[in-house]
Design an enzyme around this catalytic site. Structure first.
Site, PDB file in Angstrom:
ATOM      1  CD  GLU A 124     -12.362   7.472   3.005  1.00 37.09           C
ATOM      2  OE1 GLU A 124     -12.803   8.610   3.218  1.00 37.09           O
ATOM      3  OE2 GLU A 124     -11.226   7.115   3.313  1.00 37.09           O
ATOM      4  CB  CYS A 161      -6.573  -0.388  -0.047  1.00 38.44           C
ATOM      5  SG  CYS A 161      -7.312  -1.015   1.459  1.00 38.44           S
ATOM      6  CB  CYS A 203     -16.667  -5.098   9.844  1.00 43.29           C
ATOM      7  SG  CYS A 203     -15.960  -6.770   9.851  1.00 43.29           S
ATOM      8  CB  CYS A 206     -11.235  -7.245  15.362  1.00 45.48           C
ATOM      9  SG  CYS A 206     -11.500  -8.659  14.264  1.00 45.48           S
ATOM     10  CB  CYS A 254     -10.904  -3.337  14.001  1.00 41.50           C
ATOM     11  SG  CYS A 254     -11.407  -2.765  12.371  1.00 41.50           S
ATOM     12  CB  CYS A 267     -11.329  12.516   6.983  1.00 40.27           C
ATOM     13  SG  CYS A 267     -10.087  11.298   6.663  1.00 40.27           S
TER      14      CYS A 267
HETATM   15  N1  SAH Z   1     -11.621  -7.961   7.624  1.00 37.91           N
HETATM   16  C1  SAH Z   1     -10.384  -8.237   6.954  1.00 37.91           C
HETATM   17  C2  SAH Z   1      -9.829  -7.035   6.193  1.00 37.91           C
HETATM   18  C3  SAH Z   1      -9.732  -5.836   7.008  1.00 37.91           C
HETATM   19  S1  SAH Z   1      -8.571  -4.749   7.408  1.00 37.91           S
HETATM   20  C4  SAH Z   1      -9.366  -8.733   7.966  1.00 37.91           C
HETATM   21  O1  SAH Z   1      -9.677  -8.754   9.146  1.00 37.91           O
HETATM   22  O2  SAH Z   1      -8.285  -9.159   7.564  1.00 37.91           O
HETATM   23  C5  SAH Z   1      -6.961  -5.068   7.034  1.00 37.91           C
HETATM   24  C6  SAH Z   1      -6.040  -5.239   8.237  1.00 37.91           C
HETATM   25  O3  SAH Z   1      -6.025  -4.086   9.113  1.00 37.91           O
HETATM   26  C7  SAH Z   1      -6.435  -6.417   9.114  1.00 37.91           C
HETATM   27  O4  SAH Z   1      -5.309  -7.199   9.393  1.00 37.91           O
HETATM   28  C8  SAH Z   1      -6.933  -5.741  10.377  1.00 37.91           C
HETATM   29  O5  SAH Z   1      -6.841  -6.580  11.470  1.00 37.91           O
HETATM   30  C9  SAH Z   1      -6.026  -4.541  10.448  1.00 37.91           C
HETATM   31  N2  SAH Z   1      -6.492  -3.476  11.361  1.00 37.91           N
HETATM   32  C10 SAH Z   1      -7.750  -3.202  11.773  1.00 37.91           C
HETATM   33  N3  SAH Z   1      -7.758  -2.175  12.637  1.00 37.91           N
HETATM   34  C11 SAH Z   1      -6.485  -1.776  12.793  1.00 37.91           C
HETATM   35  C12 SAH Z   1      -5.840  -0.755  13.551  1.00 37.91           C
HETATM   36  N4  SAH Z   1      -6.541   0.072  14.305  1.00 37.91           N
HETATM   37  N5  SAH Z   1      -4.508  -0.642  13.443  1.00 37.91           N
HETATM   38  C13 SAH Z   1      -3.798  -1.460  12.639  1.00 37.91           C
HETATM   39  N6  SAH Z   1      -4.344  -2.429  11.900  1.00 37.91           N
HETATM   40  C14 SAH Z   1      -5.668  -2.609  11.968  1.00 37.91           C
END
Ligand code: SAH
Length: 374
Positions: free
Chosen positions: A101, A114, A121, A125, A128, A348
């Site tokens: 998206e 964005c 990925c 993490c 995430c 969604c």
């Molecule tokens: N892979 C890259 C870009 C991804 S996402 C990165 O890690 O920076 C952008 C941001 O959203 C990152 O800081 C990520 O840690 C955060 N993110 C991921 N899952 C999240 C969630 N459930 N709630 C809030 N932020 C989240």
């Protein structure tokens, strides 16, 4: 003959020097590449036949071997607050249909797109939801730049002729530095004055902290860097952002300060997801302030977006405020993310829990936050 051997070359995302080489291969002068870029990126044209200042036979040669082709739109949604979201079909490595998206967030005086860099990925993490989905494949430079091309086409021009997309952030699905080979040319096209002509401060790459690639990026380009720090010590970060076991905080920060020095950048944004009782205590804020004080750093507090199956909860507004005040008191710049476009997530499967002050968008199967702060 396999299909890859007969496929046309997608010109989207091809940096200027490469495009010049490509047109030279078709017997054309290098300035033809510049004309082509204007048609593709400024005017959003994909049909060579309509590129009327190119010689007809050159247009025909182009049409035979090249194309300007973004991903197909599966669904497009618009929020009451003006946020727009496109689900794009990204054929999977295994032949299974996948989707990524792209989200547009309008604000007074700016419009932020964005974009995603990978399908899924691999970094795992713990907070995430993309991690649960796993990794499917890298996007190509064409698929990355194609998200901007499509969004531009869909958004149209603003009535005063000003550009609608003023900022691009690599904060969608995927780890951009794990797809360096496609992300770098994509950035070059975003910055090129014949491409999207965005200033380096208006393109932000967000990374979970791939240290060698941050060093490499410092040599290769100069976009704004955002780093997903999320914890002020290695014990906690090992748990939240497992890549930390390979590239601990010390090495990561060293790479960040080197990047700033090399790029003469303004500052680095450190993203910090607020997880209730996990990383949001006053001692965490003080530890974080000690790491960053005296450096050109800005912390972006991200209220956690919950998703099914997660063991985390978002910090309370009071805990977020307290955390913010400790950082500010220690002289560290802080911003908190705001909520945008949450109504279109309902369709969604947006989750019920709502937290003040966040941007919440669903990217594929991933719920993310997008920084819309300066
Ligand atoms: N892979 C890259 C870009 C991804 S996402 C990165 O890690 O920076 C952008 C941001 O959203 C990152 O800081 C990520 O840690 C955060 N993110 C991921 N899952 C999240 C969630 N459930 N709630 C809030 N932020 C989240």
């Amino acid at each position: 003959m396999d299909s890859a051997a007969t496929a046309k070359v997608n010109l989207l995302g091809m940096p200027r020097a490469e495009l010049e080489g490509f047109v030279a291969g078709l017997g054309a002068q290098p300035f033809r590449a510049r004309q082509l870029m204007k048609w593709i990126y400024r005017r959003g044209e994909s049909d060579f036949a309509r590129m009327t200042d190119l010689a007809k036979d050159f247009r025909e040669r182009l049409a035979a071997v090249a194309e300007v082709r973004p991903l197909d739109i599966v669904t497009a949604q618009a929020s009451a607050d003006g946020t727009r979201k496109w689900l794009l079909r990204a054929p999977g490595a295994t032949g299974i249909e996948q989707a990524i998206e792209t989200v547009f967030i309008p604000e007074p005086g700016r419009g932020t797109l964005c974009i995603s860099s990978q399908v899924g990925c691999a970094l795992d993490c713990s907070f995430c939801s993309t991690a649960q989905q796993g990794f499917n494949r890298n996007l190509s430079a064409a698929e990355i730049v194609g998200q901007v091309w499509l969004a531009n086409r869909e958004l149209g021009m603003s009535p005063d002729g000003a550009r609608v997309i003023t900022n691009v952030v690599f904060m969608g699905m995927g780890e951009p530095l794990a797809n360096y080979r496609a992300v770098l040319p994509a950035i070059q096209v975003l910055l090129d004055d014949l491409g999207y002509d965005l200033s380096r401060r208006r393109v932000t790459l967000s990374t979970s902290g791939l240290v060698p690639q941050i060093h490499r990026l410092a040599e290769d380009c100069n976009v704004a860097l955002a780093v997903s720090l999320h914890a002020p010590n290695d014990a906690l970060r090992d748990e939240l952002v497992p890549i930390n076991r390979r590239h601990p905080i010390r090495d990561l920060l060293e790479a960040c300060w080197h990047y700033l020095e090399k790029q003469n950048g303004r500052n680095i944004t450190f993203e910090y997801v607020m997880l209730d009782g996990v990383n949001d205590r006053p001692e965490h804020a003080r530890e974080l302030a000690r790491l960053l004080a005296g450096h050109e750093a800005k912390v972006n507090l991200i209220p956690f977006n919950t998703f099914p199956g997660t063991r985390y909860r978002c910090s309370t507004p009071a805990a977020i405020e307290r955390f913010r005040e400790i950082l500010l008191g220690a002289g560290v710049m802080v911003t908190t993310r705001r909520t945008r476009g949450d109504d279109i997530d309902a369709a969604c499967g947006q989750l019920k829990g709502r937290v003040l002050d966040r941007t919440q968008v669903r990217l594929g199967q991933k719920l993310i936050s997008v920084s819309v702060q300066a």
